[in-house]
Design a protein around this motif. Structure first.
Motif, PDB file in Angstrom:
ATOM      1  N   ILE A  60       0.852  -1.189   0.000  1.00  0.00           N
ATOM      2  CA  ILE A  60       0.000   0.000   0.000  1.00  0.00           C
ATOM      3  C   ILE A  60       0.887   1.238   0.000  1.00  0.00           C
ATOM      4  O   ILE A  60       1.783   1.365   0.826  1.00  0.00           O
ATOM      5  N   ASP A  61       0.604   2.139  -0.935  1.00  0.00           N
ATOM      6  CA  ASP A  61       1.414   3.350  -0.999  1.00  0.00           C
ATOM      7  C   ASP A  61       0.825   4.456  -0.131  1.00  0.00           C
ATOM      8  O   ASP A  61      -0.343   4.420   0.254  1.00  0.00           O
ATOM      9  N   ASN A  62       1.654   5.420   0.186  1.00  0.00           N
ATOM     10  CA  ASN A  62       1.234   6.514   1.054  1.00  0.00           C
ATOM     11  C   ASN A  62       0.139   7.379   0.431  1.00  0.00           C
ATOM     12  O   ASN A  62      -0.667   7.957   1.149  1.00  0.00           O
ATOM     13  N   ASN A  63       0.109   7.470  -0.895  1.00  0.00           N
ATOM     14  CA  ASN A  63      -0.938   8.258  -1.554  1.00  0.00           C
ATOM     15  C   ASN A  63      -2.323   7.692  -1.252  1.00  0.00           C
ATOM     16  O   ASN A  63      -3.263   8.447  -0.998  1.00  0.00           O
ATOM     17  N   LEU A  64      -2.447   6.369  -1.284  1.00  0.00           N
ATOM     18  CA  LEU A  64      -3.737   5.754  -0.972  1.00  0.00           C
ATOM     19  C   LEU A  64      -4.107   6.024   0.482  1.00  0.00           C
ATOM     20  O   LEU A  64      -5.243   6.385   0.782  1.00  0.00           O
ATOM     21  N   LEU A  65      -3.152   5.856   1.373  1.00  0.00           N
ATOM     22  CA  LEU A  65      -3.431   6.079   2.795  1.00  0.00           C
ATOM     23  C   LEU A  65      -3.877   7.518   3.046  1.00  0.00           C
ATOM     24  O   LEU A  65      -4.818   7.757   3.808  1.00  0.00           O
ATOM     25  N   THR A  66      -3.229   8.451   2.385  1.00  0.00           N
ATOM     26  CA  THR A  66      -3.610   9.855   2.515  1.00  0.00           C
ATOM     27  C   THR A  66      -5.024  10.074   1.986  1.00  0.00           C
ATOM     28  O   THR A  66      -5.851  10.745   2.620  1.00  0.00           O
ATOM     29  N   GLU A  67      -5.316   9.497   0.825  1.00  0.00           N
ATOM     30  CA  GLU A  67      -6.645   9.629   0.230  1.00  0.00           C
ATOM     31  C   GLU A  67      -7.717   9.033   1.138  1.00  0.00           C
ATOM     32  O   GLU A  67      -8.781   9.641   1.343  1.00  0.00           O
ATOM     33  N   ILE A  68      -7.441   7.882   1.697  1.00  0.00           N
ATOM     34  CA  ILE A  68      -8.408   7.232   2.594  1.00  0.00           C
ATOM     35  C   ILE A  68      -8.637   8.087   3.837  1.00  0.00           C
ATOM     36  O   ILE A  68      -9.783   8.262   4.283  1.00  0.00           O
ATOM     37  N   MET A  69      -7.566   8.652   4.379  1.00  0.00           N
ATOM     38  CA  MET A  69      -7.714   9.530   5.552  1.00  0.00           C
ATOM     39  C   MET A  69      -8.580  10.738   5.222  1.00  0.00           C
ATOM     40  O   MET A  69      -9.450  11.127   6.015  1.00  0.00           O
ATOM     41  N   GLU A  70      -8.365  11.318   4.058  1.00  0.00           N
ATOM     42  CA  GLU A  70      -9.155  12.484   3.648  1.00  0.00           C
ATOM     43  C   GLU A  70     -10.626  12.122   3.467  1.00  0.00           C
ATOM     44  O   GLU A  70     -11.512  12.873   3.894  1.00  0.00           O
ATOM     45  N   VAL A  71     -10.878  10.975   2.872  1.00  0.00           N
ATOM     46  CA  VAL A  71     -12.268  10.541   2.681  1.00  0.00           C
ATOM     47  C   VAL A  71     -12.922  10.268   4.025  1.00  0.00           C
ATOM     48  O   VAL A  71     -14.076  10.646   4.253  1.00  0.00           O
ATOM     49  N   ARG A  72     -12.183   9.670   4.944  1.00  0.00           N
ATOM     50  CA  ARG A  72     -12.738   9.411   6.282  1.00  0.00           C
ATOM     51  C   ARG A  72     -13.075  10.719   6.998  1.00  0.00           C
ATOM     52  O   ARG A  72     -14.084  10.795   7.709  1.00  0.00           O
ATOM     53  N   GLU A  73     -12.249  11.738   6.805  1.00  0.00           N
ATOM     54  CA  GLU A  73     -12.550  13.044   7.385  1.00  0.00           C
ATOM     55  C   GLU A  73     -13.823  13.623   6.778  1.00  0.00           C
ATOM     56  O   GLU A  73     -14.655  14.197   7.486  1.00  0.00           O
ATOM     57  N   ASP A  77     -17.263  14.635   8.688  1.00  0.00           N
ATOM     58  CA  ASP A  77     -17.814  15.988   8.585  1.00  0.00           C
ATOM     59  C   ASP A  77     -19.192  16.023   7.938  1.00  0.00           C
ATOM     60  O   ASP A  77     -19.917  17.011   8.099  1.00  0.00           O
ATOM     61  N   ALA A  78     -19.550  14.989   7.222  1.00  0.00           N
ATOM     62  CA  ALA A  78     -20.839  14.961   6.520  1.00  0.00           C
ATOM     63  C   ALA A  78     -21.985  14.973   7.522  1.00  0.00           C
ATOM     64  O   ALA A  78     -21.953  14.274   8.531  1.00  0.00           O
ATOM     65  N   GLN A 122      -9.741  -3.607  -0.153  1.00  0.00           N
ATOM     66  CA  GLN A 122     -10.081  -3.777   1.257  1.00  0.00           C
ATOM     67  C   GLN A 122     -10.311  -2.423   1.921  1.00  0.00           C
ATOM     68  O   GLN A 122     -11.268  -2.254   2.677  1.00  0.00           O
ATOM     69  N   TYR A 123      -9.443  -1.469   1.642  1.00  0.00           N
ATOM     70  CA  TYR A 123      -9.602  -0.132   2.208  1.00  0.00           C
ATOM     71  C   TYR A 123     -10.902   0.519   1.746  1.00  0.00           C
ATOM     72  O   TYR A 123     -11.645   1.087   2.548  1.00  0.00           O
ATOM     73  N   TRP A 124     -11.174   0.435   0.442  1.00  0.00           N
ATOM     74  CA  TRP A 124     -12.388   1.069  -0.081  1.00  0.00           C
ATOM     75  C   TRP A 124     -13.647   0.374   0.432  1.00  0.00           C
ATOM     76  O   TRP A 124     -14.678   1.023   0.646  1.00  0.00           O
ATOM     77  N   ASN A 125     -13.580  -0.937   0.657  1.00  0.00           N
ATOM     78  CA  ASN A 125     -14.746  -1.631   1.226  1.00  0.00           C
ATOM     79  C   ASN A 125     -14.998  -1.169   2.663  1.00  0.00           C
ATOM     80  O   ASN A 125     -16.149  -1.021   3.077  1.00  0.00           O
ATOM     81  N   ARG A 126     -13.917  -0.921   3.409  1.00  0.00           N
ATOM     82  CA  ARG A 126     -14.094  -0.400   4.769  1.00  0.00           C
ATOM     83  C   ARG A 126     -14.690   1.004   4.738  1.00  0.00           C
ATOM     84  O   ARG A 126     -15.516   1.353   5.584  1.00  0.00           O
ATOM     85  N   VAL A 127     -14.265   1.808   3.776  1.00  0.00           N
ATOM     86  CA  VAL A 127     -14.837   3.147   3.618  1.00  0.00           C
ATOM     87  C   VAL A 127     -16.333   3.027   3.324  1.00  0.00           C
ATOM     88  O   VAL A 127     -17.158   3.730   3.922  1.00  0.00           O
ATOM     89  N   GLU A 128     -16.690   2.119   2.426  1.00  0.00           N
ATOM     90  CA  GLU A 128     -18.104   1.910   2.094  1.00  0.00           C
ATOM     91  C   GLU A 128     -18.905   1.533   3.340  1.00  0.00           C
ATOM     92  O   GLU A 128     -19.991   2.072   3.585  1.00  0.00           O
ATOM     93  N   GLU A 129     -18.379   0.629   4.138  1.00  0.00           N
ATOM     94  CA  GLU A 129     -19.066   0.213   5.368  1.00  0.00           C
ATOM     95  C   GLU A 129     -19.263   1.397   6.308  1.00  0.00           C
ATOM     96  O   GLU A 129     -20.337   1.558   6.893  1.00  0.00           O
ATOM     97  N   THR A 130     -18.232   2.217   6.435  1.00  0.00           N
ATOM     98  CA  THR A 130     -18.306   3.383   7.319  1.00  0.00           C
ATOM     99  C   THR A 130     -19.383   4.353   6.847  1.00  0.00           C
ATOM    100  O   THR A 130     -20.159   4.875   7.653  1.00  0.00           O
ATOM    101  N   ILE A 131     -19.436   4.592   5.543  1.00  0.00           N
ATOM    102  CA  ILE A 131     -20.450   5.498   4.992  1.00  0.00           C
ATOM    103  C   ILE A 131     -21.845   4.939   5.250  1.00  0.00           C
ATOM    104  O   ILE A 131     -22.745   5.655   5.702  1.00  0.00           O
ATOM    105  N   LYS A 132     -22.041   3.663   4.981  1.00  0.00           N
ATOM    106  CA  LYS A 132     -23.367   3.052   5.172  1.00  0.00           C
ATOM    107  C   LYS A 132     -23.791   3.088   6.637  1.00  0.00           C
ATOM    108  O   LYS A 132     -24.964   3.314   6.947  1.00  0.00           O
ATOM    109  N   GLU A 133     -22.838   2.871   7.538  1.00  0.00           N
ATOM    110  CA  GLU A 133     -23.157   2.954   8.967  1.00  0.00           C
ATOM    111  C   GLU A 133     -23.593   4.363   9.344  1.00  0.00           C
ATOM    112  O   GLU A 133     -24.551   4.548  10.104  1.00  0.00           O
TER     113      GLU A 133
END
Length: 139
Positions: A60-73, A77-78, A122-133
């Motif tokens: 996993i590269d740092n760009n993905l981790l940064t992107e995932i962190m930004e999406v989680r933020e 905030d939503a 795997q990361y994007w699926n976790r993001v999806e779960e978080t959004i749905k929750e």
């Protein structure tokens, strides 16, 4: 699956009933694995001796981790379903692109690429779960 359904073997010998019940369970599990792109990718990697391990942080590269962190933020905030649904749409678009990349990587036996894309999925699926929750909690 119909061939192994327990109702079709109600009058069979006990040993045959057990065998058919086991086969029905295996078919059901297999269907679940192949029906879910992430499960299928993880299974295919395992079959090729390239299962993703906890220690595989280098895939996993740092760009993905940064992107995932930004999406989680953004998710945090939503404050409305509309904001979350827009994020969910973006997430689904990322997942779809990864599905396509995975198909190509497995077809061309580029296992390291498949491994990397599976980890991203795997990361994007976790993001999806978080959004749905969060969508469920706002309602």
């Amino acid at each position: 699956m119909i061939e192994f359904h327990p109702d079709r073997h109600a009058l069979s010998a006990e040993e045959e009933k057990v065998h058919n019940a086991s086969m029905a369970t295996n078919v059901t599990r297999a269907y679940g694995v192949i029906g879910d792109p992430l499960s299928r990718a993880l299974h295919l990697l395992e079959l090729r001796g390239a299962a993703i391990e906890e220690s595989d942080s280098s895939i996993i590269d740092n760009n993905l981790l940064t992107e995932i962190m930004e999406v989680r933020e953004e998710i945090e905030d939503a404050s409305s379903d509309n904001e979350l649904r827009a994020l969910l749409l973006t997430c689904h678009e990322r997942q779809s692109k990864l599905y396509e990349k995975l198909v190509s990587a497995f077809r061309e036996e580029r296992i390291e690429d498949a491994k990397s894309d599976t980890a991203k999925l795997q990361y994007w699926n976790r993001v999806e779960e978080t959004i749905k929750e969060k969508i469920s909690s706002i309602r």
